[in-house]
Scaffold this active site. Structure first.
Site, short mmCIF file in Angstrom:
data_model
loop_
_atom_site.label_atom_id
_atom_site.label_comp_id
_atom_site.label_asym_id
_atom_site.label_seq_id
_atom_site.Cartn_x
_atom_site.Cartn_y
_atom_site.Cartn_z
N CYS A 1 9.27 -53.83 29.97
CA CYS A 1 8.96 -54.62 28.39
C CYS A 1 10.08 -53.60 27.69
O CYS A 1 11.15 -54.60 26.49
CB CYS A 1 7.26 -54.06 28.21
SG CYS A 1 6.60 -53.84 29.11
N ASP A 2 10.98 -52.05 28.36
CA ASP A 2 11.45 -51.50 27.27
C ASP A 2 13.11 -51.74 27.74
O ASP A 2 14.34 -51.14 27.37
CB ASP A 2 11.12 -50.36 26.93
CG ASP A 2 10.12 -50.54 26.34
OD1 ASP A 2 9.71 -51.03 25.85
OD2 ASP A 2 9.20 -49.31 26.55
N CYS B 1 6.65 -48.98 31.47
CA CYS B 1 7.13 -50.54 31.63
C CYS B 1 8.93 -50.93 31.39
O CYS B 1 9.16 -50.91 30.56
CB CYS B 1 6.54 -51.46 30.70
SG CYS B 1 6.60 -53.42 30.91
#
Ligand SMILES: Cc1cc2nc3c(=O)[nH]c(=O)nc-3n(C[C@H](O)[C@H](O)[C@H](O)COP(=O)(O)OP(=O)(O)OC[C@H]3O[C@@H](n4cnc5c(N)ncnc54)[C@H](O)[C@@H]3O)c2cc1C
Length: 306
Positions: A135-136, A132
């Site tokens: 997200c990261d 992701c």
């Protein structure tokens, strides 16, 4: 307390189904282990969902959908459905080990990202190996990162990462992408994206954190090692359909076969969105499935319980 409808999955398909069923006055509970949003909520920018001429961020769009669902009275709870069975006319839905009763179930559990299965990968997931970008990605500001894959998800992820990383190496096993032309045009020639085509990842190395990828050129057979701080994998999906085995027909890959009204082999059980056997897995089609299933579930409940 018997629910009219339990919806497994709070992505666009499940949230839309909840908007239709809750608005019809039914008692509706959505359960999702990560809360509402689904995969769409992890997408940096969505350019092809109607109504947003400049695109819309995934979290923003999914925030709107969950607010709308709650406004109509749908309950959204954290929880994972691990088992499902039908006894007499009611479904018993096992959520985090506890059984709940429902007159109808809408299965909207989507898909999970596929991993590469190469040596080193399993130990480094969450330690530089990610599924992701949104997200990261922000964790890797000014670092070198790789993206593996050649579809729209991979190319969208690569573009998003250019906002943080100093270099994004896009690794794809073929010499052509299978993404939309619009996405390909944004990636090819991008000053921060380096293309590594005809290449596959064979090993991930790192002592606690990812340090490098061993990459093989599929045309020449040559092996090389590239130093990266993170790799983002977009190499396909696995449908989250295990609890439906025995209740619905599944394809050999595990996608749920449905009729036009989203019904399955078990009356009162509907399946929607990416988990369904369908041509195009997108937010717009997930929303369409959710609307149809919401209407179908309402009809099923009126005909069988009212
Ligand atoms: C990186 C990326 C970029 C994308 N870009 C676009 C784009 O630009 N435009 C577009 O239209 N589409 C895009 N997509 C595709 C789009 O996100 C999906 O088609 C859409 O989210 C599918 O919706 P869904 O509700 O079926 O499933 P999902 O959004 O996957 O939601 C399923 C939910 O079910 C939950 N769940 C799983 N198992 C269980 C269980 N056992 N019990 C309860 N809940 C469970 C999951 O936690 C998840 O939240 C993209 C996808 C990715 C990964």
């Amino acid at each position: 307390m018997v629910q009219d409808v339990i919806i497994a999955g709070g992505g666009p398909a499940g949230l839309t189904a909840s908007i239709y069923t809750a608005r019809a006055g039914l008692k509706v509970k959505i359960v999702d282990p990560v809360g509402a949003g689904g995969q769409a909520g992890t997408t940096s920018i969505i350019h092809n969902y109607p109504g947003f001429p400049d695109g819309v961020s995934g979290p923003e769009l999914m925030g709107f959908m969950s607010e709308q669902a709650k406004a109509f009275g749908a309950e959204i709870e954290y929880g994972e459905v691990s088992a499902l069975r039908k006894e007499n006319s009611l479904f018993l839905v096992t959520i985090d080990g506890k059984d709940y009763e429902a007159r109808s179930v809408i299965w909207a559990a989507g898909t999970s990202p596929r991993s590469l299965g190469v040596p080193g990968e399993a130990d480094l997931i969450g330690r530089g190996v990610s599924f992701c970008a949104i997200c990261d990605g922000p964790l890797f500001r000014d670092k070198v990162v790789a993206v593996v894959g050649g579809g729209d998800s991979a190319l969208t992820g690569a573009q998003f990462l250019t906002g943080y990383a100093k270099e994004v190496i896009l690794i794809h096993r073929r010499d052509q992408f299978r993404a939309s032309l619009a996405n390909v045009n944004r990636v090819v020639g991008h000053p921060r994206i380096t293309l590594k085509l005809n290449s596959t990842v064979h090993q991930m190395k790192g002592d606690g954190l990812l340090e490098s990828l061993v990459v093989r050129n599929v045309e020449t057979g040559s092996i090389g090692e590239i130093e990266v701080d993170a790799v983002f994998l977009y190499v396909g999906s696995i449908p989250n359909s295990a609890p439906l085995e025995g209740l619905a027909d599944l394809t050999s890959s595990g996608y749920v076969k449905t009729r036009e009204d989203m019904s399955t082999g078990t009356p009162g059980l509907f399946a929607v969105g990416d988990v369904r056997d369908k041509l195009l897995r997108q937010v717009a089609t997930a929303v369409g499935d959710g609307a149809v299933a919401g209407w179908s579930a309402e009809k099923y409940i009126i005909e069988n319980f009212r």
